[in-house]
Motif scaffolding. Structure first.
Motif: not given
Length: 174
Positions: A16-18, A23-32, A66-82
Motif C-alpha cells: 500500500s503506497t501512494t 508517475e510510471s510504475l518504473l519510478t514507483l518501484l525503483r524510487e519508492k 503507477a496509478v493503474t496497478i491498484d488491485g493488480k499483481t506485479v512480479e519482478t525478478v526479486e520474486s524468483l529464486g535466491t
C-alpha cells in the motif's frame, strides 16, 4: 500533482503506497519501493530493461502509469529464486552464460517467465518472439534463447517428477 493511494501485490506481498498522477510504475518501484533489478534505460518501452509481469503479462514498467496497478499483481525478478536457490531460468542463464554485464538480464528473465507461464514448451521461434522486446548490447540473443529453452525442459521434467511423486503418494494412501 496529487497523490493517489494504490494497493497491489508485489512479489507475493501486499503493498500500500501512494503514486503521483503521471508517475510510471518504473519510478514507483525503483524510487519508492527500492526494486533495483528494474533498469531505467530508454524510458520509452523500447529496450525491455524494466520488464515486469503484471497479472501474468510481461510489460515495460516505464510505460505503465503507477496509478493503474491498484488491485493488480506485479512480479519482478526479486520474486524468483535466491542466490542459494535459483529459479530454473536464472540457473539456466547462469549455466549457459546468457549474460555479461547483467543490465538486461532481469528483463530477459521476466519476459521468459511470462512466456513459460503461458507456454511451458515453446519453440525456438516463440522464445525469440517473446524476447524480441529486450535489447542486449553485450551477448546477442542466441544464449538467452538457449537459456529459456534449457529452463523450459528443466521445468517440464520437474513438473513430471512432481506428478509422479504425487501419484505415488496417492497410491500409498490407498
Amino acid at each position: 500533482m496529487s497523490d493517489v493511494k494504490v494497493q497491489f501485490i508485489l512479489n507475493g506481498e501486499q503493498v500500500s503506497t501512494t503514486a503521483s498522477v503521471g508517475e510510471s510504475l518504473l519510478t514507483l518501484l525503483r524510487e519508492k519501493l527500492n526494486i533495483t533489478s528494474l533498469k531505467s534505460s530508454c524510458v520509452m518501452g523500447e529496450c525491455g530493461a524494466c520488464t515486469v509481469i503484471i497479472n501474468g503479462k510481461a510489460m515495460n514498467a516505464c510505460l505503465v502509469m503507477a496509478v493503474t496497478i491498484d488491485g493488480k499483481t506485479v512480479e519482478t525478478v526479486e520474486s524468483l529464486g535466491t542466490p542459494e536457490n535459483l529459479h530454473p531460468l536464472q540457473k539456466a542463464f547462469k549455466e549457459i552464460g546468457a549474460f555479461q554485464c547483467g543490465f538486461c538480464t532481469p528483463g530477459f528473465i521476466m519476459s521468459a517467465k511470462a512466456l513459460l507461464d503461458e507456454n511451458p514448451d515453446p519453440t525456438r521461434e516463440e522464445v525469440r518472439e517473446a524476447l524480441s522486446g529486450n535489447i542486449c548490447r553485450c551477448t546477442g540473443y542466441v544464449k538467452p534463447i538457449d537459456g529459456v529453452l534449457k529452463a523450459a525442459k528443466k521445468m517440464q521434467s520437474v513438473t513430471r517428477e512432481e506428478a509422479i511423486v504425487q501419484a505415488a503418494e496417492m497410491l500409498r494412501k490407498g
